[in-house]
Design a protein around this motif. Sequence first.
Motif, PDB file in Angstrom:
ATOM      1  N   ALA A  67       0.375  -4.669  -1.153  1.00 38.70           N
ATOM      2  CA  ALA A  67       0.277  -5.759  -0.044  1.00 38.70           C
ATOM      3  C   ALA A  67      -0.037  -5.051   1.166  1.00 38.70           C
ATOM      4  O   ALA A  67      -0.593  -5.852   2.015  1.00 38.70           O
ATOM      5  CB  ALA A  67       1.761  -6.102   0.033  1.00 38.70           C
ATOM      6  N   ARG A  68       0.123  -3.822   1.601  1.00 33.74           N
ATOM      7  CA  ARG A  68      -0.270  -3.132   2.853  1.00 33.74           C
ATOM      8  C   ARG A  68      -1.888  -3.041   2.877  1.00 33.74           C
ATOM      9  O   ARG A  68      -2.596  -3.297   3.973  1.00 33.74           O
ATOM     10  CB  ARG A  68       0.081  -1.565   3.113  1.00 33.74           C
ATOM     11  N   VAL A  69      -2.540  -2.817   1.723  1.00 34.00           N
ATOM     12  CA  VAL A  69      -3.904  -2.772   1.787  1.00 34.00           C
ATOM     13  C   VAL A  69      -4.413  -4.091   1.814  1.00 34.00           C
ATOM     14  O   VAL A  69      -5.708  -4.125   2.907  1.00 34.00           O
ATOM     15  CB  VAL A  69      -4.390  -2.136   0.432  1.00 34.00           C
ATOM     16  N   VAL A  70      -3.982  -5.227   1.338  1.00 32.89           N
ATOM     17  CA  VAL A  70      -4.381  -6.530   1.680  1.00 32.89           C
ATOM     18  C   VAL A  70      -4.429  -6.969   3.067  1.00 32.89           C
ATOM     19  O   VAL A  70      -5.405  -7.388   3.459  1.00 32.89           O
ATOM     20  CB  VAL A  70      -3.766  -7.575   0.573  1.00 32.89           C
ATOM     21  N   GLU A  71      -3.089  -6.440   3.698  1.00 34.16           N
ATOM     22  CA  GLU A  71      -2.982  -7.103   4.976  1.00 34.16           C
ATOM     23  C   GLU A  71      -4.044  -6.054   5.971  1.00 34.16           C
ATOM     24  O   GLU A  71      -4.603  -6.690   6.828  1.00 34.16           O
ATOM     25  CB  GLU A  71      -1.521  -6.754   5.494  1.00 34.16           C
ATOM     26  N   ALA A  72      -4.289  -4.713   5.464  1.00 32.44           N
ATOM     27  CA  ALA A  72      -5.069  -4.110   6.401  1.00 32.44           C
ATOM     28  C   ALA A  72      -6.620  -4.540   6.156  1.00 32.44           C
ATOM     29  O   ALA A  72      -7.562  -4.630   7.117  1.00 32.44           O
ATOM     30  CB  ALA A  72      -5.149  -2.686   5.766  1.00 32.44           C
ATOM     31  N   MET A  73      -7.106  -5.172   5.030  1.00 32.61           N
ATOM     32  CA  MET A  73      -8.266  -5.564   4.912  1.00 32.61           C
ATOM     33  C   MET A  73      -8.327  -6.957   5.681  1.00 32.61           C
ATOM     34  O   MET A  73      -9.564  -7.013   6.190  1.00 32.61           O
ATOM     35  CB  MET A  73      -8.633  -5.884   3.402  1.00 32.61           C
ATOM     36  N   LYS A  74      -7.366  -7.761   5.786  1.00 33.36           N
ATOM     37  CA  LYS A  74      -7.310  -8.840   6.586  1.00 33.36           C
ATOM     38  C   LYS A  74      -7.763  -8.567   8.173  1.00 33.36           C
ATOM     39  O   LYS A  74      -8.363  -9.123   8.663  1.00 33.36           O
ATOM     40  CB  LYS A  74      -6.120  -9.902   6.501  1.00 33.36           C
ATOM     41  N   ALA A  75      -6.927  -7.403   8.373  1.00 31.28           N
ATOM     42  CA  ALA A  75      -7.368  -7.204   9.928  1.00 31.28           C
ATOM     43  C   ALA A  75      -8.758  -6.630  10.065  1.00 31.28           C
ATOM     44  O   ALA A  75      -9.229  -6.569  11.233  1.00 31.28           O
ATOM     45  CB  ALA A  75      -6.218  -5.915  10.212  1.00 31.28           C
ATOM     46  N   HIS A  76      -9.304  -6.358   9.011  1.00 27.01           N
ATOM     47  CA  HIS A  76     -10.837  -5.676   9.136  1.00 27.01           C
ATOM     48  C   HIS A  76     -11.790  -6.929   8.822  1.00 27.01           C
ATOM     49  O   HIS A  76     -13.048  -6.941   8.873  1.00 27.01           O
ATOM     50  CB  HIS A  76     -11.150  -4.558   8.080  1.00 27.01           C
ATOM     51  N   GLY A  77     -11.185  -8.005   8.734  1.00 29.87           N
ATOM     52  CA  GLY A  77     -12.160  -9.408   8.539  1.00 29.87           C
ATOM     53  C   GLY A  77     -12.364  -9.514   7.012  1.00 29.87           C
ATOM     54  O   GLY A  77     -13.402 -10.401   7.017  1.00 29.87           O
ATOM     55  N   MET A  78     -11.781  -8.891   6.163  1.00 33.00           N
ATOM     56  CA  MET A  78     -12.100  -9.158   4.598  1.00 33.00           C
ATOM     57  C   MET A  78     -11.108  -9.374   3.925  1.00 33.00           C
ATOM     58  O   MET A  78      -9.902  -9.060   4.076  1.00 33.00           O
ATOM     59  CB  MET A  78     -12.574  -7.708   4.276  1.00 33.00           C
ATOM     60  N   LEU A  79     -11.353 -10.689   2.965  1.00 33.70           N
ATOM     61  CA  LEU A  79     -10.133 -11.045   2.005  1.00 33.70           C
ATOM     62  C   LEU A  79     -10.294 -10.398   0.888  1.00 33.70           C
ATOM     63  O   LEU A  79     -11.047 -10.305   0.275  1.00 33.70           O
ATOM     64  CB  LEU A  79     -10.369 -12.434   1.986  1.00 33.70           C
ATOM     65  N   MET A  80      -9.054  -9.961   0.403  1.00 31.78           N
ATOM     66  CA  MET A  80      -8.845  -9.299  -0.913  1.00 31.78           C
ATOM     67  C   MET A  80      -7.269  -9.822  -1.390  1.00 31.78           C
ATOM     68  O   MET A  80      -6.533 -10.198  -0.632  1.00 31.78           O
ATOM     69  CB  MET A  80      -8.685  -7.962  -0.863  1.00 31.78           C
ATOM     70  N   GLY A  81      -7.196 -10.080  -2.828  1.00 31.03           N
ATOM     71  CA  GLY A  81      -6.124 -10.736  -3.310  1.00 31.03           C
ATOM     72  C   GLY A  81      -5.458  -9.397  -3.902  1.00 31.03           C
ATOM     73  O   GLY A  81      -5.915  -8.416  -4.325  1.00 31.03           O
ATOM     74  N   LYS A  82      -4.152  -9.884  -4.804  1.00 32.00           N
ATOM     75  CA  LYS A  82      -3.266  -9.056  -5.580  1.00 32.00           C
ATOM     76  C   LYS A  82      -3.108  -9.926  -6.850  1.00 32.00           C
ATOM     77  O   LYS A  82      -3.184 -11.275  -6.821  1.00 32.00           O
ATOM     78  CB  LYS A  82      -1.884  -8.722  -4.951  1.00 32.00           C
ATOM     79  N   ALA A  83      -3.228  -9.018  -8.124  1.00 28.83           N
ATOM     80  CA  ALA A  83      -2.850  -9.951  -9.113  1.00 28.83           C
ATOM     81  C   ALA A  83      -2.339  -8.941 -10.283  1.00 28.83           C
ATOM     82  O   ALA A  83      -1.768  -7.819  -9.754  1.00 28.83           O
ATOM     83  CB  ALA A  83      -4.342 -10.097  -9.753  1.00 28.83           C
TER      84      ALA A  83
END
Length: 119
Positions: A67-83
């Motif tokens: 979850a921290r990686v997903v949020e950090a990627m959002k802060a960098h302007g990139m969307l990523m999900g978890k599964a």
Amino acid sequence: AGMAVIDEIVDRGLVEQVAEVGSSMRGSLRELAAEHPAMGDVRGHGLFLGIDWVEPGTTEPDVDGAARVVEAMKAHGMLMGKAGQFGNVLKIRPPIVFEHEHADLMIEAFTEAVVEAGG
């Protein structure tokens, strides 16, 4: 309309591009995983990639870390999900027109996100 889409995919060589860019991304992510023990298995096909996020040095899922990686990627302007069964598999699913320069930007942002997330 469907045939026009297929014609565009063929004419632009997008199937080959997806294979080439995806392979390059998997290689870059595997190199990064060798330096960051929270990154487990890196797998995928074409541009659909998954990265297990684990407790460093184990194979135990790290859901909070993912979850921290997903949020950090959002802060960098990139969307990523978890599964995944435990919600610790990072999903990378860029569009079919994703090119090498886009992949380079994504890998750069992901590298920073991994460090920020404590991986």
